[in-house]
Every structure is written in structure tokens, then in C-alpha cells.
Design an enzyme around this catalytic site. Structure first.
Site, PDB file in Angstrom:
ATOM      1  N   LYS A 211       0.815  -1.226   0.000  1.00 54.61           N
ATOM      2  CA  LYS A 211       0.000   0.000   0.000  1.00 54.61           C
ATOM      3  C   LYS A 211       0.844   1.269   0.000  1.00 54.61           C
ATOM      4  O   LYS A 211       2.038   1.257   0.289  1.00 54.61           O
ATOM      5  CB  LYS A 211      -0.993  -0.047   1.155  1.00 54.61           C
ATOM      6  CG  LYS A 211      -2.143  -0.997   0.810  1.00 54.61           C
ATOM      7  CD  LYS A 211      -3.288  -0.947   1.762  1.00 54.61           C
ATOM      8  CE  LYS A 211      -4.397  -1.874   1.227  1.00 54.61           C
ATOM      9  NZ  LYS A 211      -5.466  -2.062   2.195  1.00 54.61           N
ATOM     10  N   ARG A 245      -3.719 -10.140   4.617  1.00 55.20           N
ATOM     11  CA  ARG A 245      -4.156 -10.209   3.208  1.00 55.20           C
ATOM     12  C   ARG A 245      -2.995  -9.691   2.372  1.00 55.20           C
ATOM     13  O   ARG A 245      -2.651  -8.519   2.455  1.00 55.20           O
ATOM     14  CB  ARG A 245      -5.408  -9.350   3.059  1.00 55.20           C
ATOM     15  CG  ARG A 245      -5.978  -9.287   1.661  1.00 55.20           C
ATOM     16  CD  ARG A 245      -7.178  -8.335   1.626  1.00 55.20           C
ATOM     17  NE  ARG A 245      -7.714  -8.218   0.295  1.00 55.20           N
ATOM     18  CZ  ARG A 245      -7.206  -7.431  -0.653  1.00 55.20           C
ATOM     19  NH1 ARG A 245      -6.137  -6.690  -0.407  1.00 55.20           N
ATOM     20  NH2 ARG A 245      -7.749  -7.393  -1.847  1.00 55.20           N
TER      21      ARG A 245
END
Ligand code: PMM
Length: 265
Positions: A211, A245
Site C-alpha cells: 500500500k 491479506r
């Protein structure tokens, strides 16, 4: 107990992190099978990108992306839990009917009022993620008084709503939603406070893989954020998070295996 490794299978032309590499169902199935080989404990199949600025996908198109992938995985004998990453009850219902076992909803059941009842009816679990605003606009000006307290309170309330809708309590997971309507400082505060989320007693899932905040810290583009992503997986393990995840399953499995052997009990 080490966190479970949930491998990401994005069946989208516009995901931020893997740029539509697995846009066709066939490519997505091949990718998913590779993640199983790498040691994934579960798979998360998604057909709508939720990256900042992404445009919404109609339900029939989204279902046409994810349902054949879930069905093909079951046909090929993949027995792992399969999550469907969707905000739409109709997509969730179709994927659950095809063999998915858990609904991963980045809106925590708020974008579609039928979502929680749909999961409950199918006997499925849910991942309830916190986000502020919608993917189209959420990164414009995220604001909180106290980000940790607000995200915690939201997730506790949404988990209670899922339980009231009939989702089995042990199958209700929560997720602070790294990058979803959060500044870098908000993301860092949430990662520092992961133990608070674990202390709610609900299983916690963390999605930090590749991210943008990792890019902000390291200066690396999206495909060079493995080390940063692994640092977050280690942090998640330290905090007692139930699942991470991730895109890079093999490296994460190795990291967690070593950490599990060398960390003090
Ligand atoms: N992040 C993305 C998509 N779905 N679901 C959960 N539960 N948690 C997340 O952090 C999350 C998610 C966006 O990342 P991607 O484009 O790499 O899939």
C-alpha cells in the site's frame, strides 16, 4: 498462533497493486493456483477495484468476473477457504453459491443493506473493514478526532450488527482498513494500535500489502514494496492478528514461519 496468509486474487483491469495482470478469469485461476502452491491458507477473490479514485463496477459485471474463478477453484479441488471481496449482496450470494466461504466487505455491510443477512443465510463468515468515504473520493481529505478510537468503535458496532443479522459470532472478523480514507499518519497510528483491535476479541485481518503508505516510508514504487509489506506482516503477527491479506504469499509464509520459531512465547 501465526497469522493465516490470505492470498489476493484481483480479477480487475485496474487494481493499484497488480495492475490488471489477472484480469481474465483464466489468468486469475492460474494466479490463485500459484498462490495455493506458495502456501496460502485462504484466497480473497475480488472483481471491483477499491483503490483510491476507482470507478464502481455494475453487479452483473462484477459477478461475471469473480463467480467463474470461485467455481473453477472448487472444480479443481482447491479446498481452502475462499473469500469474496465485494460490497454487493448479489455478488456475494452468487460467489457463496459457487463455493466461497467468507464475504470480505470493505464497507462492513453498509453499502448494501442486504449484505449481512445474505452472509448469514449462507452460513458464511464476514470480514468487516473500516473505511471513511467512498473509493472515488476517500483520499481527498480524511479527518478524524482520534482515528484509533473512531475506527475501533465503528468496527465493534458493525460486528454487533453482523451478529444481530445472524452471522455466527466466531466468523465475524474486523479490519482497520489501511489506506481507506486515511492519511499516512492515520495508517501509522492504526498499525501501532493493532493490539487494541485484537483486544476486542474479534479476529483481526490486516491488509497492508504494497500500500501507498509503504511507498511514503520507503520511497519505493508499488512492485518494490515487499520488504515494507513483510514488516507489516511481522507487526501483525506480533500483535496477534488472525490473518494478513497479501500479494506475496511465499515470502510472507517464510517470514511467518521463521518468526514463529524465533519469537519468544
Ligand atoms: N484492501 C484492498 C482491497 N480489499 N479488503 C480488506 N478486508 N482489507 C484491505 O485492506 C483491503 C481489502 C485494496 O488492495 P488491493 O487493490 O491490493 O486488493
Amino acid at each position: 498462533m501465526r497469522p493465516l496468509v490470505v492470498g489476493i486474487v484481483n480479477v480487475t483491469p485496474d487494481s493499484f497493486s497488480d495492475g490488471g495482470q489477472h484480469a481474465t478469469p483464466q489468468a486469475a485461476v492460474a494466479h490463485a493456483l500459484a498462490l495455493v502452491e506458495e502456501g496460502a491458507d485462504a484466497l480473497d477473490v475480488g472483481g471491483e477495484s477499491t483503490r483510491p479514485g476507482a470507478t464502481p463496477v455494475p453487479a452483473d459485471e462484477e459477478a461475471a468476473r469473480v463467480v467463474p474463478v470461485v467455481a473453477a477453484l472448487r472444480e479443481r479441488g482447491v479446498a481452502l477457504p475462499v473469500f469474496v471481496d465485494t460490497r454487493k449482496a448479489a455478488v456475494a450470494a452468487a460467489a457463496l453459491a459457487a463455493g466461497a466461504t467468507m464475504v470480505n466487505d470493505v464497507s462492513a455491510g453498509l453499502d448494501d443493506p442486504a449484505m449481512l443477512a445474505t452472509a448469514a443465510r449462507a452460513g458464511a463468515g464476514v470480514v468487516l473493514m473500516h473505511k471513511q468515504g467512498d473509493p472515488a473520493t476517500m483520499q481527498r481529505a480524511p479527518r478524524y478526532g482520534d482515528v484509533v478510537e473512531e475506527v475501533l468503535a465503528h468496527l465493534v458496532a458493525r460486528a454487533d450488527a453482523a451478529q444481530a443479522a445472524g452471522v455466527p459470532p466466531e466468523r465475524i472478523w474486523v479490519d482497520p482498513g489501511i489506506g481507506f480514507g486515511k492519511t499516512f499518519a492515520h495508517n501509522e497510528a492504526l498499525l501501532r494500535a493493532l493490539e487494541r483491535f485484537v483486544a476486542t476479541g474479534r479476529p483481526v485481518l490486516l491488509g497492508a500489502s504494497r500500500k501507498a503508505f509503504l511507498g511514503a516510508i520507503t520511497g519505493r514504487p508499488v512492485l518494490e514494496r515487499l520488504a515494507g509489506s513483510l514488516a507489516c506482516a511481522a507487526r501483525a503477527a506480533q500483535a496477534g492478528v488472525r490473518a494478513v491479506r497479501v500479494h506475496d504469499v511465499a515470502a510472507t509464509v517464510d517470514l511467518l514461519a521463521v518468526l514463529d520459531r524465533v519469537a519468544p512465547p
